[in-house]
Design a protein around this motif. Structure first.
Motif, mmCIF file in Angstrom:
data_model
loop_
_atom_site.group_PDB
_atom_site.id
_atom_site.type_symbol
_atom_site.label_atom_id
_atom_site.label_comp_id
_atom_site.label_asym_id
_atom_site.label_seq_id
_atom_site.Cartn_x
_atom_site.Cartn_y
_atom_site.Cartn_z
ATOM 1 N N MET A 1 0.851 -1.165 0.000
ATOM 2 C CA MET A 1 0.000 0.000 0.000
ATOM 3 C C MET A 1 0.908 1.242 0.000
ATOM 4 O O MET A 1 1.853 1.307 0.777
ATOM 5 C CB MET A 1 -0.883 -0.018 1.260
ATOM 6 C CG MET A 1 -1.799 1.161 1.355
ATOM 7 S SD MET A 1 -2.867 1.149 2.828
ATOM 8 C CE MET A 1 -3.834 -0.310 2.574
ATOM 9 N N PRO A 2 0.596 2.212 -0.844
ATOM 10 C CA PRO A 2 1.417 3.427 -0.890
ATOM 11 C C PRO A 2 1.373 4.196 0.429
ATOM 12 O O PRO A 2 0.363 4.202 1.141
ATOM 13 C CB PRO A 2 0.774 4.263 -1.996
ATOM 14 C CG PRO A 2 -0.080 3.325 -2.774
ATOM 15 C CD PRO A 2 -0.442 2.203 -1.861
ATOM 16 N N VAL A 3 2.486 4.843 0.741
ATOM 17 C CA VAL A 3 2.610 5.562 2.007
ATOM 18 C C VAL A 3 1.575 6.679 2.114
ATOM 19 O O VAL A 3 0.980 6.888 3.180
ATOM 20 C CB VAL A 3 4.041 6.127 2.161
ATOM 21 C CG1 VAL A 3 4.169 6.979 3.407
ATOM 22 C CG2 VAL A 3 5.053 5.001 2.183
ATOM 23 N N ARG A 4 1.336 7.389 1.034
ATOM 24 C CA ARG A 4 0.361 8.483 1.071
ATOM 25 C C ARG A 4 -1.040 7.980 1.394
ATOM 26 O O ARG A 4 -1.790 8.619 2.134
ATOM 27 C CB ARG A 4 0.356 9.222 -0.267
ATOM 28 C CG ARG A 4 1.653 9.978 -0.502
ATOM 29 C CD ARG A 4 1.617 10.707 -1.791
ATOM 30 N NE ARG A 4 0.810 11.908 -1.617
ATOM 31 C CZ ARG A 4 0.533 12.769 -2.560
ATOM 32 N NH1 ARG A 4 1.005 12.570 -3.783
ATOM 33 N NH2 ARG A 4 -0.197 13.823 -2.319
ATOM 34 N N LEU A 5 -1.405 6.832 0.847
ATOM 35 C CA LEU A 5 -2.721 6.257 1.130
ATOM 36 C C LEU A 5 -2.812 5.808 2.586
ATOM 37 O O LEU A 5 -3.834 6.028 3.249
ATOM 38 C CB LEU A 5 -2.994 5.083 0.189
ATOM 39 C CG LEU A 5 -4.343 4.388 0.363
ATOM 40 C CD1 LEU A 5 -5.486 5.373 0.138
ATOM 41 C CD2 LEU A 5 -4.449 3.209 -0.587
ATOM 42 N N LYS A 6 -1.733 5.196 3.109
ATOM 43 C CA LYS A 6 -1.727 4.785 4.512
ATOM 44 C C LYS A 6 -1.871 5.989 5.435
ATOM 45 O O LYS A 6 -2.607 5.945 6.421
ATOM 46 C CB LYS A 6 -0.435 4.033 4.840
ATOM 47 C CG LYS A 6 -0.409 2.614 4.330
ATOM 48 C CD LYS A 6 0.896 1.969 4.652
ATOM 49 C CE LYS A 6 0.835 1.315 5.993
ATOM 50 N NZ LYS A 6 1.992 0.442 6.265
ATOM 51 N N PHE A 8 -3.288 8.874 4.697
ATOM 52 C CA PHE A 8 -4.647 9.393 4.555
ATOM 53 C C PHE A 8 -5.635 8.565 5.370
ATOM 54 O O PHE A 8 -6.443 9.099 6.130
ATOM 55 C CB PHE A 8 -5.055 9.418 3.079
ATOM 56 C CG PHE A 8 -6.460 9.877 2.857
ATOM 57 C CD1 PHE A 8 -6.810 11.208 3.027
ATOM 58 C CD2 PHE A 8 -7.445 8.980 2.484
ATOM 59 C CE1 PHE A 8 -8.101 11.630 2.837
ATOM 60 C CE2 PHE A 8 -8.748 9.388 2.285
ATOM 61 C CZ PHE A 8 -9.080 10.727 2.456
ATOM 62 N N ILE A 9 -5.559 7.248 5.239
ATOM 63 C CA ILE A 9 -6.451 6.358 5.979
ATOM 64 C C ILE A 9 -6.216 6.506 7.480
ATOM 65 O O ILE A 9 -7.160 6.579 8.273
ATOM 66 C CB ILE A 9 -6.259 4.891 5.529
ATOM 67 C CG1 ILE A 9 -6.738 4.723 4.086
ATOM 68 C CG2 ILE A 9 -6.982 3.926 6.466
ATOM 69 C CD1 ILE A 9 -6.376 3.385 3.467
ATOM 70 N N ILE A 60 -0.734 5.342 14.360
ATOM 71 C CA ILE A 60 0.428 6.074 13.861
ATOM 72 C C ILE A 60 1.566 5.117 13.532
ATOM 73 O O ILE A 60 2.262 5.290 12.524
ATOM 74 C CB ILE A 60 0.865 7.143 14.879
ATOM 75 C CG1 ILE A 60 -0.199 8.232 14.954
ATOM 76 C CG2 ILE A 60 2.221 7.739 14.518
ATOM 77 C CD1 ILE A 60 -0.014 9.212 16.081
ATOM 78 N N ARG A 61 1.754 4.107 14.345
ATOM 79 C CA ARG A 61 2.792 3.105 14.057
ATOM 80 C C ARG A 61 2.484 2.381 12.746
ATOM 81 O O ARG A 61 3.378 2.109 11.950
ATOM 82 C CB ARG A 61 2.892 2.114 15.205
ATOM 83 C CG ARG A 61 4.059 1.156 15.040
ATOM 84 C CD ARG A 61 4.247 0.267 16.229
ATOM 85 N NE ARG A 61 4.606 1.080 17.383
ATOM 86 C CZ ARG A 61 4.295 0.771 18.631
ATOM 87 N NH1 ARG A 61 3.609 -0.326 18.882
ATOM 88 N NH2 ARG A 61 4.661 1.530 19.630
ATOM 89 N N TRP A 62 1.217 2.068 12.509
ATOM 90 C CA TRP A 62 0.828 1.424 11.255
ATOM 91 C C TRP A 62 1.065 2.367 10.073
ATOM 92 O O TRP A 62 1.528 1.932 9.024
ATOM 93 C CB TRP A 62 -0.652 1.029 11.315
ATOM 94 C CG TRP A 62 -1.160 0.514 10.020
ATOM 95 C CD1 TRP A 62 -0.952 -0.727 9.488
ATOM 96 C CD2 TRP A 62 -1.943 1.234 9.061
ATOM 97 N NE1 TRP A 62 -1.565 -0.811 8.269
ATOM 98 C CE2 TRP A 62 -2.188 0.378 7.974
ATOM 99 C CE3 TRP A 62 -2.450 2.526 9.026
ATOM 100 C CZ2 TRP A 62 -2.921 0.776 6.869
ATOM 101 C CZ3 TRP A 62 -3.191 2.912 7.928
ATOM 102 C CH2 TRP A 62 -3.419 2.043 6.864
ATOM 103 N N MET A 63 0.768 3.643 10.274
ATOM 104 C CA MET A 63 0.961 4.627 9.196
ATOM 105 C C MET A 63 2.440 4.758 8.831
ATOM 106 O O MET A 63 2.781 4.929 7.657
ATOM 107 C CB MET A 63 0.462 6.016 9.628
ATOM 108 C CG MET A 63 -1.039 6.134 9.671
ATOM 109 S SD MET A 63 -1.619 7.615 10.505
ATOM 110 C CE MET A 63 -0.715 8.924 9.756
#
Length: 70
Positions: A1-6, A8-9, A60-63
């Motif tokens: 999954m792209p970092v920007r999408l992570k 945002f989610i 935040i850790r997941w992001m």
């Protein structure tokens, strides 16, 4: 999954978490602490004011994604 999408989610999830948590904590306080002493209110709101950080830290850790080994 792209970092920007992570990110945002994750941002949307944190906003939802804080909103739902604030309503839930206030509702519980209103229903259960109406006749309690001031120090019970203080302890309750200190605890609930800090407790939301734990699930937010997980989001935040997941992001941030996995740590890269250099």
């Amino acid at each position: 999954m792209p970092v920007r999408l992570k990110k945002f989610i994750g941002t949307i999830l944190i906003i939802i978490l804080v909103s739902v948590y604030a309503v839930l904590a206030t509702t519980i306080a209103t229903l259960t602490l109406s006749q309690s002493a001031w120090y019970v209110h203080l302890l309750y709101f200190l605890l609930t004011g800090v407790l939301w950080v734990l699930p937010a830290m997980l989001i935040i850790r997941w992001m941030a994604g996995p740590k890269k080994i250099s």
